[in-house]
Design a protein around this motif. Structure first.
Motif, mmCIF file in Angstrom:
data_model
loop_
_atom_site.group_PDB
_atom_site.id
_atom_site.type_symbol
_atom_site.label_atom_id
_atom_site.label_comp_id
_atom_site.label_asym_id
_atom_site.label_seq_id
_atom_site.Cartn_x
_atom_site.Cartn_y
_atom_site.Cartn_z
ATOM 1 N N ASP A 179 4.375 -0.156 5.630
ATOM 2 C CA ASP A 179 5.034 -1.234 4.902
ATOM 3 C C ASP A 179 5.779 -2.158 5.864
ATOM 4 O OD1 ASP A 179 5.768 -2.590 2.527
ATOM 5 O OD2 ASP A 179 7.721 -1.610 2.554
ATOM 6 N N ARG A 198 6.207 -9.934 -7.716
ATOM 7 C CA ARG A 198 7.326 -9.166 -7.171
ATOM 8 C C ARG A 198 7.382 -9.195 -5.651
ATOM 9 N NH1 ARG A 198 7.342 -2.745 -7.277
ATOM 10 N NH2 ARG A 198 5.507 -3.315 -6.069
ATOM 11 N N ARG A 199 6.248 -9.427 -5.007
ATOM 12 C CA ARG A 199 6.228 -9.458 -3.544
ATOM 13 C C ARG A 199 7.115 -10.570 -2.996
ATOM 14 N NH1 ARG A 199 0.650 -9.829 -0.959
ATOM 15 N NH2 ARG A 199 1.771 -8.972 0.818
ATOM 16 N N GLY A 257 11.602 -2.892 -9.442
ATOM 17 C CA GLY A 257 10.495 -2.059 -9.896
ATOM 18 C C GLY A 257 9.940 -2.524 -11.223
ATOM 19 N N HIS A 299 -3.237 -5.188 -6.349
ATOM 20 C CA HIS A 299 -2.027 -4.538 -5.842
ATOM 21 C C HIS A 299 -1.738 -3.215 -6.542
ATOM 22 C CE1 HIS A 299 -0.638 -7.352 -2.836
ATOM 23 N NE2 HIS A 299 -0.960 -8.336 -3.640
ATOM 24 N N ALA A 310 -0.447 -1.150 -3.517
ATOM 25 C CA ALA A 310 0.971 -0.789 -3.499
ATOM 26 C C ALA A 310 1.226 0.664 -3.067
ATOM 27 C CB ALA A 310 1.622 -1.074 -4.852
ATOM 28 N N ASP A 326 4.784 2.358 -2.390
ATOM 29 C CA ASP A 326 5.411 1.669 -3.509
ATOM 30 C C ASP A 326 4.930 2.264 -4.823
ATOM 31 O OD1 ASP A 326 6.691 -0.056 -5.102
ATOM 32 O OD2 ASP A 326 5.886 -1.886 -4.224
#
Length: 418
Positions: A32, A274-275, A299, A409, A413, A418
């Motif tokens: 990450d 959200r990124r 989240g 994603h 993720a 994530d």
């Protein structure tokens, strides 16, 4: 970032730390940070400082990631006293994910690399009344077509997973048995729930030493309600087919056991947004229907029964028009009724009233708007929702394939913890 959390679990010799899971978690943390660093890279000392791992542990992880082709040296940083530091970067072309959006009359499929950048995209018409098996076949066809955009060697590796070529069989990739757990983590996602499985019955063939899949899996965004445990879409209001059909397992079977993950379309969009969006926000999508997704504390919030965000079916007018869900006076029915009459201002005001309820309940930081009707007249909708909510409101970014990107994603993720 704080120190690494160690989770106790049962091992082969009794109760203790699950070292395989811990190694996978630590590798995901490093990946990450490599992704966030971009082409400029990041040094091992910086990785150690940000993860809380020892420099020796980071060295072992980066060595494994390099051996797997996921990370590479990005040069050396000028010395400020002492030996110049080697910096590391992610190798985006090392692995890919496909994201698919199943619209009501259109199928969109995108191929993203490990960094989340689009490599290719395809759009095809979709018969609204098509049988679920035909839909699964159409998705499988688009996935195979996208594989032509992969480098030749990578396409060979995934050929067997999609019924083409003589490449090695699909496995969890390096880490499936705990060696690094980074890419292998994605392979485990699509096999959860009653339809999952990792042996011959589940469709995934075991990996061989040194194998690394070029295609990690397929994420699919579907309209309407969805059961995450079973991989079965519910019946979207107004739709005749699809309810109760095990789409996840049907699609995985057509793709030779490749991991498949499903979610509803608004959740997928929020996952992509959200990124770039810190904090808590709501994404509202107004098109053929009205949906919402909530990101709380960074989240994605799905709720206990994965039905959180059924925003369109909150009742705000007890004697209002009948909604296709069976209730009267839902936000969705009122918005769409006003839009059909050409009263955009009224439709936007109703959307704002519903958004204000959402903002008050969840104390979100901002509202992002998307969907065909919003994009036709964005200024009207943004102003109306902002006036009703009293918090920042903006048009969602992400381009025309936002939802399909979010679906990809769903696969990417987990690779990054994530």
């Amino acid at each position: 970032m704080g120190g690494v959390r160690v989770r106790a679990g049962r091992t082969g010799s009794g109760t203790g730390v699950n070292l395989a899971a811990l190694r996978g978690f630590n590798a995901a943390l490093v990946l990450d940070l490599l992704r966030a660093a971009g082409e400029g890279g990041i040094s091992r000392l910086e990785l150690a400082a940000r993860t809380g791992l020892t420099p020796q542990a980071v060295s072992k992880i980066t060595a494994r990631l390099r051996a797997e082709g996921l990370a590479a040296e990005a040069g050396r940083r000028a010395s400020t006293g002492g030996k110049p530091r080697t910096v590391w970067r992610l190798v985006p072309s090392a692995a890919h994910a496909v994201g698919v959006r199943l619209g009501r009359d259109e199928l969109t499929a995108v191929l993203l690399d490990l960094a989340g950048d689009q490599v290719a995209a395809r759009v095809a018409p979709l018969d609204p009344g098509a049988e679920p098996e035909r839909v699964a076949g159409a998705v499988a066809h688009e996935v195979r077509s996208l594989l032509g955009s992969l480098p030749t060697a990578a396409a060979r590796e995934t050929g067997n997973a999609t019924g083409r070529g003589d490449g090695p069989g699909w496995g969890g990739g390096p880490g499936a048995e705990g060696t690094s757990g980074a890419v292998g983590a994605a392979g485990a996602v699509g096999a959860t729930g009653p339809e999952g499985g990792s042996g011959p019955e589940g469709g995934r063939r075991p990996s061989r030493p040194g194998d690394r899949p070029a295609l990690l899996g397929v994420g699919v965004a579907v309209p309407g309600p969805f059961d995450h445990a079973s991989g079965v879409p519910g019946r979207a209001a107004g739709d005749a087919d699809g309810d109760g059909h095990p789409l996840r397992s049907a699609l995985s079977a057509r793709l030779g056991g490749l991991p498949v993950v499903l979610d509803n379309d608004t959740n997928a969009a929020a996952l992509a947004l959200r990124r770039e969006q810190p904090g808590s926000f709501a994404y509202l999508h107004l098109g053929t229907g009205l949906g919402a997704a909530l990101v709380l504390g960074g989240g994605l919030h799905r709720g206990t029964r994965t039905r959180a965000g059924e925003f369109g079916h909150q009742v705000i007018q007890l004697d209002g028009p009948l909604c296709r869900c069976g209730r009267r006076g839902c936000v969705e029915s009122l918005c769409l009724d006003a839009a059909r009459r050409g009263d955009t201002a009224r439709s936007a005001h109703i959307l704002g009233v519903g958004a204000a309820n959402l903002a008050g309940l969840f104390d979100i930081d901002r509202v992002l708007l998307g969907g065909r009707l919003v994009r036709a007249e964005p200024a009207v909708h943004i102003c109306a929702v902002r006036a009703a909510c009293g918090i920042p409101v903006a048009l969602a970014g992400g381009g025309p394939h936002l939802i399909a990107h979010g679906a990809a994603h769903l696969i990417l993720a987990p690779v990054f913890g994530d």
